[in-house]
Design an enzyme around this catalytic site. Sequence first.
Site, short mmCIF file in Angstrom:
data_model
loop_
_atom_site.label_atom_id
_atom_site.label_comp_id
_atom_site.label_asym_id
_atom_site.label_seq_id
_atom_site.Cartn_x
_atom_site.Cartn_y
_atom_site.Cartn_z
N GLU A 18 28.76 40.74 -14.19
CA GLU A 18 28.48 39.91 -13.01
C GLU A 18 29.66 38.97 -12.73
OE1 GLU A 18 26.18 39.77 -10.80
OE2 GLU A 18 24.27 40.54 -11.61
N ASN A 152 20.83 35.39 -5.47
CA ASN A 152 22.02 36.18 -5.76
C ASN A 152 22.99 36.09 -4.60
OD1 ASN A 152 22.30 37.63 -8.28
ND2 ASN A 152 20.43 38.74 -7.77
N ASP A 201 22.48 42.40 -4.38
CA ASP A 201 22.86 41.64 -5.58
C ASP A 201 24.03 40.73 -5.20
OD1 ASP A 201 23.27 40.75 -8.24
OD2 ASP A 201 22.61 42.67 -9.04
#
Length: 294
Positions: A18, A152, A201
């Site tokens: 991430e 997100n 995301d």
Amino acid sequence: MRKIAIRRIGNTRDRLGECPVWNGACGHLYWADCRAGIVRRLCVTSGSRDDFEVPAPLGSFALSDDGRAILALKDGFAVYDFTDRSMHALAPLGIDHPDVRINDGIADAAGGFVCGTMHVGRAGGDPPLGGLYRVTGDGTVTELDAGIGVANGPCFSPDGRFFYLADSAARIIWRYCRDDGGNLSDRAPFIDLADVGSAPDGATIDSEGFLWSALVHRAAIARFAPDGTLDRLIDVPPKHPTSLAFGDPKLDTLYLTSLSDSGRLLDGDESAGGLYAIEGLGVAGLAGHRVTLP
């Protein structure tokens, strides 16, 4: 027709890759394996990499200009120094629910860190308890919004007038109006991903004001126009792409993270958890903001 090239960088296999962040001052790309509690730093010219162990789970982080960063930990914020690998607490968030933790975040133009939380394991019909917060270098935490399922992909429009935030649980990307003081208002649905076949995301904005979103359930990334319409859909090797950021000297390479085992999503393929570079898109990104630390 423009030819797009997608290549894997290195051999890392993140459990939950991430938060890619480009540091143009030194030519480094940072990203995290949030579930393992590792921040990675890659020199894109030499290929050398350093890994920094931090408490897991890590939600996200934002860089300062002096070799430090704000870390978003499970229930609070900390300052991390990459030079000596030291860490000290900055501020607790005061979350008192076992299923709510801090998730994705981004530095803003005023040197603060805007970060959302996620409400996992929520039963159908239960109200989402996630929120949106801003923390500053002196440890002041301000709540900006509430009622979010899984926060997100926070990002800002090029002129700073709008702030975007995905609620992955609702499969919606919201748009807020933002004033000169950084206050947010008028949250409204910007992109409904119900027909795209994936939750959104991580995200980033390019220099033309288009929003790029990692489609974590579709093995693809999407580019949306400033009016919210779908502009491009690009298939990518990993089944579960997670986040993206523009980097390289001209900010024309899009770096993409992915997952192999997030705890909810699992992918045993060789491509899972890798870091990827996407070139030939014909568009550049924006230089990111930095947090201000005393």
